[in-house]
Design an enzyme around this catalytic site. Structure first.
Site, short mmCIF file in Angstrom:
data_model
loop_
_atom_site.label_atom_id
_atom_site.label_comp_id
_atom_site.label_asym_id
_atom_site.label_seq_id
_atom_site.Cartn_x
_atom_site.Cartn_y
_atom_site.Cartn_z
N ILE A 323 0.82 -1.22 0.00
CA ILE A 323 0.00 0.00 0.00
C ILE A 323 0.85 1.27 0.00
O ILE A 323 0.35 2.36 -0.24
CB ILE A 323 -0.98 -0.02 1.20
CG1 ILE A 323 -1.81 -1.29 1.18
CG2 ILE A 323 -1.90 1.19 1.22
CD1 ILE A 323 -2.60 -1.52 -0.10
N GLY A 324 2.12 1.15 0.26
CA GLY A 324 2.97 2.33 0.10
C GLY A 324 4.07 2.51 1.12
O GLY A 324 5.23 2.55 0.78
N SER A 325 3.69 2.61 2.41
CA SER A 325 4.73 2.89 3.38
C SER A 325 5.39 1.59 3.85
O SER A 325 4.76 0.54 3.89
CB SER A 325 4.17 3.66 4.57
OG SER A 325 3.14 2.94 5.18
N GLU A 376 7.98 5.69 1.32
CA GLU A 376 7.48 6.90 2.01
C GLU A 376 8.32 7.35 3.22
O GLU A 376 7.79 7.93 4.16
CB GLU A 376 6.01 6.70 2.43
CG GLU A 376 5.09 6.39 1.27
CD GLU A 376 3.60 6.23 1.66
OE1 GLU A 376 3.20 6.79 2.69
OE2 GLU A 376 2.87 5.56 0.92
N ARG A 407 -1.61 8.43 19.67
CA ARG A 407 -1.17 8.90 18.37
C ARG A 407 -1.82 10.24 18.06
O ARG A 407 -3.03 10.39 18.20
CB ARG A 407 -1.60 7.89 17.32
CG ARG A 407 -0.74 7.81 16.12
CD ARG A 407 -1.12 6.57 15.32
NE ARG A 407 -0.37 5.40 15.78
CZ ARG A 407 0.85 5.10 15.36
NH1 ARG A 407 1.44 5.86 14.48
NH2 ARG A 407 1.47 4.05 15.82
N CYS A 408 -1.02 11.21 17.67
CA CYS A 408 -1.56 12.53 17.37
C CYS A 408 -1.16 12.96 15.97
O CYS A 408 -0.19 12.45 15.41
CB CYS A 408 -1.04 13.55 18.37
SG CYS A 408 -1.69 13.29 20.02
N TRP A 453 -8.70 15.87 6.65
CA TRP A 453 -7.78 15.80 7.78
C TRP A 453 -7.04 17.11 8.01
O TRP A 453 -5.98 17.14 8.64
CB TRP A 453 -6.82 14.61 7.62
CG TRP A 453 -7.50 13.29 7.91
CD1 TRP A 453 -8.72 13.11 8.49
CD2 TRP A 453 -7.00 11.98 7.64
NE1 TRP A 453 -9.01 11.77 8.59
CE2 TRP A 453 -7.97 11.05 8.09
CE3 TRP A 453 -5.81 11.50 7.07
CZ2 TRP A 453 -7.80 9.66 7.98
CZ3 TRP A 453 -5.63 10.12 6.97
CH2 TRP A 453 -6.62 9.22 7.42
N GLU A 557 -9.26 -2.20 2.75
CA GLU A 557 -8.92 -2.87 3.99
C GLU A 557 -10.05 -3.84 4.33
O GLU A 557 -11.09 -3.43 4.81
CB GLU A 557 -8.79 -1.80 5.07
CG GLU A 557 -7.95 -2.21 6.22
CD GLU A 557 -7.56 -1.01 7.07
OE1 GLU A 557 -7.20 0.03 6.51
OE2 GLU A 557 -7.65 -1.14 8.29
N HIS A 586 -2.49 -4.20 11.17
CA HIS A 586 -2.57 -3.56 12.49
C HIS A 586 -2.14 -4.50 13.60
O HIS A 586 -2.06 -4.12 14.75
CB HIS A 586 -3.98 -3.04 12.74
CG HIS A 586 -4.36 -1.96 11.76
ND1 HIS A 586 -5.05 -2.24 10.61
CD2 HIS A 586 -4.07 -0.65 11.73
CE1 HIS A 586 -5.20 -1.11 9.93
NE2 HIS A 586 -4.61 -0.14 10.58
#
Ligand code: GLN
Ligand code: ZN
Length: 649
Positions: A323-325, A376, A407-408, A453, A557, A586
């Site tokens: 998916i990329g990262s 990424e 997580r922020c 976001w 997902e 996850h």
């Protein structure tokens, strides 16, 4: 908002267990020691039930209604003992959704019962982010003392004022924006309050924010680098409190003392300055916006494009990708931090990031993936990274907002016309592509997700801001394809979560969200393959919209919901290619080959191999390399076995 929570799974509620209210008691006593008599906030029982799930995966959580309300009764009883009078606020944001319509009887029952738990309890029920007309009418027939409503995002709440007035209840009037950061227009807010006071007696009104302040950063006080002009247009949480206090004083006292009057004038001037600022206007962007219809033109039909793409890339059915990262190791994070703090120069930074990309490409080649990504490593966050490179967007130093657990995120502040002064990802994608003969997917965040976001300017329709971002992404796609990047993924992780809560507002959102995606991707040649990715969402009701986005490949997902989701795609006759995540990123657990193989076989029962891609269900940035490498190996091996079994390739 970008706030996410761990979904409670209901299976067994142990009625014998006593309620532990010590957490509330400790906080309560701490406040008392500061000479504050606090109200206690709880998630209301109906919102709790509506946002939970049953542990068997079903949504029949209201089967637990009796037991959950009984637990709330026990909790309220415990809380009632904290003081002579105890005020409890139940947040019921579910009342601002269409679901409220069917909840009338339960609202009546729950709040009648909760109010009767103890005579010294005062109960407030608060909703936000839209109007709560259905629930308000019911709440007025219960003994609750106060009702909190959002008059910023649910102006329709004005229509139930009469009912509230007749019920004699308090109205907690959420007139100050609790989820965006622009200074209030205090004069306008005062008129709104006066209008409310024409129906509900003043002495029963409490001036408040439209929702809790958890969606705002803490304070502007420590922002030292922000443009001084822009900073004057902003309020974070602490500054919101000052606004509420000032407004409340004016509303109730009618007059202000000299100091307060000066602050009021200051607010007026800041609003004027913002309205007339040349900083928010970009003529080139405005000129393009005049022709926006032209950019909405559809690509050639999918069937035609996809054949050309198969010819160009020659990938097999069940093509493997990610998916990329890739894992954001300590070394990666340290490199970004050192560069940001000026400890290493640009050349060193670039060399180091290139090193991470080289390792990442080598790893993907080694495990045998077929479509690669660069990993990424240069990105702190999928939205912040783009926001930082766009004009018309500001950043705070400390504007963190909770996203999930600890997580922020630091949302971009979109204050003006958005444009792209220079390519944003081209350099890294090009470098990554130079390392391999396999297709290297370009990786972009879509306009809708950037919008959803961010803190978005409130002086023009959100749609317009979204189109402007979409044009910037469009230019990036064009640069990438011209540089030979043939597959480009436009992530729309927040596409679904941006949907309005009320059905009647959905169409407008859907239209501009869809158009934005198409404005960006419409520039792609037939031979350029557009991918998109969406995180865990319920797609059932938006499948037509997803189809209309007209991406060539979508990765979704699904790992946690089996292939039920996929059946929806099948039922609706979805034609484009799909990569349903075959394992859950996850979790640190490494899936076995057999398990992924079985998962792929299950997918093949629903959709033909030619339509399917095989990938993890989201980006790998939160995992460690020790987990990622074997997991991807197993995925690739599973595909090899399935292909062999089905005579593919
Ligand atoms: N491309 C992003 C990544 O892999 C997508 C993240 C997301 O869907 N939230 O991290
Ligand atoms: Zn995702």
């Amino acid at each position: 908002t970008n706030y996410h929570y761990l979904v409670p799974l209901l299976d067994r509620i142990d009625e014998g267990r006593s309620i532990d209210a010590s957490h509330f008691a400790a906080a309560y006593h701490l406040a008392k020691s500061e000479e504050i008599t606090p109200k206690i906030n709880l998630v209301g029982p109906l919102t709790f039930l509506a946002n939970a799930k049953c542990s068997d995966g079903s949504d029949e959580t209201f089967a637990y209604y009796e037991r959950v309300v009984a637990r709330y009764e026990a909790l309220l009883l415990a809380l009632s003992k904290l003081d002579d009078r105890v005020t409890i606020q139940c947040d019921e944001p579910i009342f601002a959704t269409d679901r409220a319509e069917g909840l009338g009887l339960l609202i009546k029952d729950a709040y009648t019962r909760l109010c009767r738990v103890a005579p010294n309890l005062t109960l407030h029920v608060v909703s936000y982010f839209d109007h709560a007309s259905e629930a308000t009418k019911v709440l007025c027939t219960t003994p609750v003392a106060g009702i909190g409503l959002d008059f910023v995002y649910g102006i329709e709440n004005l229509q139930t004022l009469e009912t509230i007035a007749q019920s004699g209840k308090q109205l907690i009037a959420g007139v100050i924006d609790g989820r965006n950061i622009w200074i209030s227009d205090l004069d306008a807010k005062l008129s709104l309050l006066e209008r409310i006071a024409e129906v509900v007696p003043k002495e029963r009104i409490v001036v408040s924010s439209s929702c809790s302040l958890q969606h705002l950063p803490y304070s502007l006080r420590f922002e030292e680098k922000m443009d001084a002009q822009i900073k004057q247009w902003l309020t974070f949480a602490l500054e919101r409190l000052e606004e509420i206090a000032l407004l409340s004083r004016h509303f109730f006292d009618g007059v202000l003392d000299a100091k307060a009057q000066a602050r009021w004038e200051e607010n007026r001037r800041a609003n004027e300055a913002r309205k007339n600022s040349s900083q928010i206007r970009n003529d080139a962007v405005q000129a393009r916006m005049q022709e926006i219809e032209r950019y909405k033109k559809a690509r050639t039909p999918f069937e035609k494009r996809i054949n050309k793409q198969h010819e160009r890339f020659g990938y097999l059915p069940l093509c493997t990708t990610t998916i990329g990262s890739f894992p954001q190791s300590d070394a990666v994070r340290q490199t970004r931090r050192a560069y940001k703090n000026g400890e290493i120069d640009e050349a060193t930074y670039i060399e180091r990031i290139k090193g991470f990309i080289r390792d990442c490409v080598a790893l993907q080649e080694e495990v045998g993936l077929e479509v690669l990504v660069h990993g990424e490593f240069e990105r702190n966050d999928m939205v912040e990274y783009f926001g930082e490179q766009l004009d018309g967007v500001a950043f705070s130093q400390n504007g963190w907002v909770q996203s999930y657990g600890s997580r922020c995120v630091k949302p971009p502040i979109i204050y003006g016309d958005v444009s792209r002064p220079a390519p944003m990802t081209l350099f890294w994608s090009r470098y990554a592509q130079s390392l391999s003969n396999k297709p290297m997917k370009g990786m972009l965040t879509g306009a809708v997700t950037i919008l959803n976001w961010s803190f978005v300017r409130d002086d023009q329709p959100r749609a317009e801001t979204c189109y402007q971002i979409a044009l910037a992404i469009r230019d990036e796609i064009d640069d990438l394809q011209k540089a030979g990047i043939g597959m480009i993924q436009v992530d729309e992780a927040a596409f679904k979560e941006g949907y309005p809560l009320r059905r009647e507002k959905r169409e407008a959102y859907e239209r501009f969200a869809l158009e934005s995606f198409r404005i960006s991707t419409g520039v792609a040649e037939d031979e350029t393959q557009i991918h998109t990715h969406m995180c865990y969402s319920e797609f059932d009701d938006i499948i037509e919209t997803i189809e209309a986005m007209d991406a060539d490949v979508i990765s979704i997902e699904t790992a946690r919901s089996g292939n039920t989701l996929l059946k929806v795609f099948k039922q609706k006759g979805y034609r484009q290619e799909i990569g349903p995540g075959v394992y859950d990123i996850h979790s640190p657990r490494i899936p076995s080959i057999e398990e992924i193989e079985a998962q792929i076989e299950a997918l093949l029962e629903v959709l033909p191999a030619r339509q399917l891609w095989i990938n993890p269900d989201c980006g790998l940035k939160t995992r460690r390399e020790e987990e990622v490498k074997p997991a991807l190996r197993h995925m690739v091996e599973a595909v090899r076995r399935v292909r062999q079994k089905h005579g593919i390739g």
